[in-house]
Design a protein around this motif. Structure first.
Motif, PDB file in Angstrom:
ATOM      1  N   ILE A   1      24.049  36.273  -1.548  1.00 39.40           N
ATOM      2  CA  ILE A   1      23.521  36.821  -0.292  1.00 39.40           C
ATOM      3  C   ILE A   1      22.421  35.932   0.267  1.00 39.40           C
ATOM      4  CG2 ILE A   1      22.214  38.742   0.692  1.00 39.40           C
ATOM      5  CD1 ILE A   1      23.801  40.568  -1.304  1.00 39.40           C
ATOM      6  N   PHE A   2      21.455  35.572  -0.565  1.00 38.70           N
ATOM      7  CA  PHE A   2      20.330  34.765  -0.078  1.00 38.70           C
ATOM      8  C   PHE A   2      20.781  33.362   0.332  1.00 38.70           C
ATOM      9  CE2 PHE A   2      17.721  37.763  -2.724  1.00 38.70           C
ATOM     10  CZ  PHE A   2      17.157  38.413  -1.629  1.00 38.70           C
ATOM     11  N   SER A   3      21.683  32.760  -0.433  1.00 40.07           N
ATOM     12  CA  SER A   3      22.137  31.416  -0.066  1.00 40.07           C
ATOM     13  C   SER A   3      23.014  31.444   1.178  1.00 40.07           C
ATOM     14  CB  SER A   3      22.852  30.740  -1.235  1.00 40.07           C
ATOM     15  OG  SER A   3      23.992  31.467  -1.621  1.00 40.07           O
ATOM     16  N   TYR A   4      23.747  32.547   1.404  1.00 40.04           N
ATOM     17  CA  TYR A   4      24.515  32.680   2.648  1.00 40.04           C
ATOM     18  C   TYR A   4      23.564  32.765   3.843  1.00 40.04           C
ATOM     19  CZ  TYR A   4      27.543  34.474   6.281  1.00 40.04           C
ATOM     20  OH  TYR A   4      28.212  34.640   7.462  1.00 40.04           O
ATOM     21  N   ARG A   5      22.534  33.558   3.709  1.00 42.19           N
ATOM     22  CA  ARG A   5      21.547  33.666   4.795  1.00 42.19           C
ATOM     23  C   ARG A   5      20.888  32.316   5.057  1.00 42.19           C
ATOM     24  NH1 ARG A   5      18.690  39.335   3.082  1.00 42.19           N
ATOM     25  NH2 ARG A   5      20.396  40.687   3.723  1.00 42.19           N
ATOM     26  N   TYR A   6      20.563  31.600   3.987  1.00 39.89           N
ATOM     27  CA  TYR A   6      19.947  30.289   4.149  1.00 39.89           C
ATOM     28  C   TYR A   6      20.910  29.328   4.835  1.00 39.89           C
ATOM     29  CZ  TYR A   6      17.971  25.745   3.249  1.00 39.89           C
ATOM     30  OH  TYR A   6      17.494  24.477   3.409  1.00 39.89           O
ATOM     31  N   ALA A   7      22.170  29.323   4.397  1.00 40.88           N
ATOM     32  CA  ALA A   7      23.160  28.425   4.998  1.00 40.88           C
ATOM     33  C   ALA A   7      23.319  28.709   6.490  1.00 40.88           C
ATOM     34  CB  ALA A   7      24.495  28.555   4.278  1.00 40.88           C
TER      35      ALA A   7
ATOM     36  N   SER B   1      20.954  29.974   8.383  1.00 42.32           N
ATOM     37  CA  SER B   1      19.696  29.678   9.080  1.00 42.32           C
ATOM     38  C   SER B   1      19.525  28.192   9.393  1.00 42.32           C
ATOM     39  CB  SER B   1      18.500  30.165   8.249  1.00 42.32           C
ATOM     40  OG  SER B   1      18.300  29.326   7.127  1.00 42.32           O
ATOM     41  N   VAL B   2      20.251  27.323   8.727  1.00 38.71           N
ATOM     42  CA  VAL B   2      20.130  25.888   8.980  1.00 38.71           C
ATOM     43  C   VAL B   2      21.256  25.366   9.864  1.00 38.71           C
ATOM     44  CG1 VAL B   2      18.821  25.444   6.868  1.00 38.71           C
ATOM     45  CG2 VAL B   2      21.317  25.261   6.829  1.00 38.71           C
ATOM     46  N   SER B   3      21.945  26.252  10.548  1.00 41.93           N
ATOM     47  CA  SER B   3      23.101  25.847  11.358  1.00 41.93           C
ATOM     48  C   SER B   3      22.711  24.955  12.531  1.00 41.93           C
ATOM     49  CB  SER B   3      23.858  27.073  11.861  1.00 41.93           C
ATOM     50  OG  SER B   3      23.039  27.830  12.725  1.00 41.93           O
ATOM     51  N   MET B   4      21.488  25.043  12.999  1.00 45.35           N
ATOM     52  CA  MET B   4      21.081  24.229  14.150  1.00 45.35           C
ATOM     53  C   MET B   4      20.750  22.788  13.753  1.00 45.35           C
ATOM     54  SD  MET B   4      17.285  25.773  14.764  1.00 45.35           S
ATOM     55  CE  MET B   4      17.486  27.355  13.986  1.00 45.35           C
TER      56      MET B   4
ATOM     57  N   SER C   1      26.860  20.002  10.906  1.00 45.37           N
ATOM     58  CA  SER C   1      25.913  21.087  10.712  1.00 45.37           C
ATOM     59  C   SER C   1      25.619  21.235   9.219  1.00 45.37           C
ATOM     60  CB  SER C   1      26.483  22.389  11.255  1.00 45.37           C
ATOM     61  OG  SER C   1      25.672  23.484  10.893  1.00 45.37           O
ATOM     62  N   ARG C   2      24.371  21.450   8.882  1.00 44.52           N
ATOM     63  CA  ARG C   2      23.995  21.611   7.471  1.00 44.52           C
ATOM     64  C   ARG C   2      24.615  22.871   6.863  1.00 44.52           C
ATOM     65  NH1 ARG C   2      20.132  18.490   4.825  1.00 44.52           N
ATOM     66  NH2 ARG C   2      19.191  16.978   6.207  1.00 44.52           N
ATOM     67  N   THR C   3      25.077  23.778   7.693  1.00 42.32           N
ATOM     68  CA  THR C   3      25.717  24.992   7.193  1.00 42.32           C
ATOM     69  C   THR C   3      26.975  24.663   6.397  1.00 42.32           C
ATOM     70  OG1 THR C   3      24.842  26.327   8.987  1.00 42.32           O
ATOM     71  CG2 THR C   3      26.794  27.170   7.897  1.00 42.32           C
ATOM     72  N   VAL C   4      27.716  23.656   6.834  1.00 46.26           N
ATOM     73  CA  VAL C   4      28.993  23.331   6.184  1.00 46.26           C
ATOM     74  C   VAL C   4      28.798  23.000   4.701  1.00 46.26           C
ATOM     75  CG1 VAL C   4      30.960  21.749   6.195  1.00 46.26           C
ATOM     76  CG2 VAL C   4      30.062  22.646   8.351  1.00 46.26           C
ATOM     77  N   PRO C   5      27.965  22.024   4.319  1.00 43.65           N
ATOM     78  CA  PRO C   5      27.813  21.768   2.886  1.00 43.65           C
ATOM     79  C   PRO C   5      27.049  22.874   2.161  1.00 43.65           C
ATOM     80  CG  PRO C   5      26.391  20.302   4.143  1.00 43.65           C
ATOM     81  CD  PRO C   5      27.250  21.022   5.120  1.00 43.65           C
ATOM     82  N   MET C   6      26.156  23.570   2.850  1.00 47.44           N
ATOM     83  CA  MET C   6      25.377  24.634   2.209  1.00 47.44           C
ATOM     84  C   MET C   6      26.242  25.843   1.851  1.00 47.44           C
ATOM     85  SD  MET C   6      22.330  23.870   1.651  1.00 47.44           S
ATOM     86  CE  MET C   6      21.669  22.254   1.860  1.00 47.44           C
ATOM     87  N   MET C   7      27.400  25.991   2.462  1.00 47.92           N
ATOM     88  CA  MET C   7      28.272  27.124   2.149  1.00 47.92           C
ATOM     89  C   MET C   7      28.846  27.042   0.736  1.00 47.92           C
ATOM     90  SD  MET C   7      28.167  29.405   4.395  1.00 47.92           S
ATOM     91  CE  MET C   7      29.542  30.434   3.960  1.00 47.92           C
ATOM     92  N   ALA C   8      28.733  25.889   0.082  1.00 42.40           N
ATOM     93  CA  ALA C   8      29.162  25.792  -1.314  1.00 42.40           C
ATOM     94  C   ALA C   8      28.336  26.719  -2.189  1.00 42.40           C
ATOM     95  CB  ALA C   8      29.051  24.351  -1.809  1.00 42.40           C
TER      96      ALA C   8
END
Length: 168
Positions: free
Chosen positions: A108-114, A116-119, A128-135
């Motif tokens: 949950i927390f890492s999804y929210r973080y991923a 939050s860095v989409s911009m 977008s940093r969201t793409v690699p952070m979704m791992a």
């Protein structure tokens, strides 16, 4: 463990380890390409280091659940061996609930973080940093999924894994 649990865990394990292995092979190819370009061609593209870093993180997180179920992670099971059976069952239940709680909270927390860095975009890849952070949330969700299906049973030890592999 029921046959349904074993089948779900087996399929989930195969899929997550296959995807993690594929990411690791791609990572190896990217690293070799970067080394070749850097030392033989005179300069490596900036994206090779960044992509290699994202791929290794993704492969580790995707394999974490399967490794946990197999008992292949690093742990000391001395306390489990010394406890009487009733306390051992209680300890197994505690470990299982703790693993589920931490994995679900981390997902949950890492999804929210991923999200939050989409911009922001990555320097080398320009994505977008969201793409690699979704791992991270995917890996923790897989860990929770596999732990849930495994249940509060004692985790396997390396000797048990060897015996299971020899029997099959």
């Amino acid at each position: 463990m029921s046959s349904l649990n074993a089948r779900v865990l087996g399929a989930s394990r195969r899929v997550s380890l296959s995807v993690a292995s594929t990411l690791l092979l791609i990572d190896l190819a990217i690293i070799l390409y970067g080394v070749f370009m850097r030392y033989l061609a005179g300069g490596a593209p900036i994206w090779t280091d960044e992509l290699a870093r994202y791929l290794i993180i993704g492969s580790v997180l995707l394999a974490a659940g399967a490794v946990w179920v197999e008992g292949g992670h690093m742990r000391v099971a001395l306390i489990e061996r010394l406890l009487p059976v009733s306390l051992r069952r209680l300890l197994n239940l505690y470990q299982w609930l703790l693993t589920l709680a931490i994995a679900i909270a981390a997902a949950i927390f890492s999804y929210r973080y991923a999200q939050s860095v989409s911009m922001f975009t990555s320097q080398g890849l320009g994505i977008s940093r969201t793409v690699p952070m979704m791992a991270m949330p995917i890996g923790f969700a897989l860990l929770a999924w596999q732990a849930l299906w495994y249940g509060p049973a004692p985790l396997k030890e390396l000797s048990e894994m060897a015996e299971t592999e020899e029997a099959s």
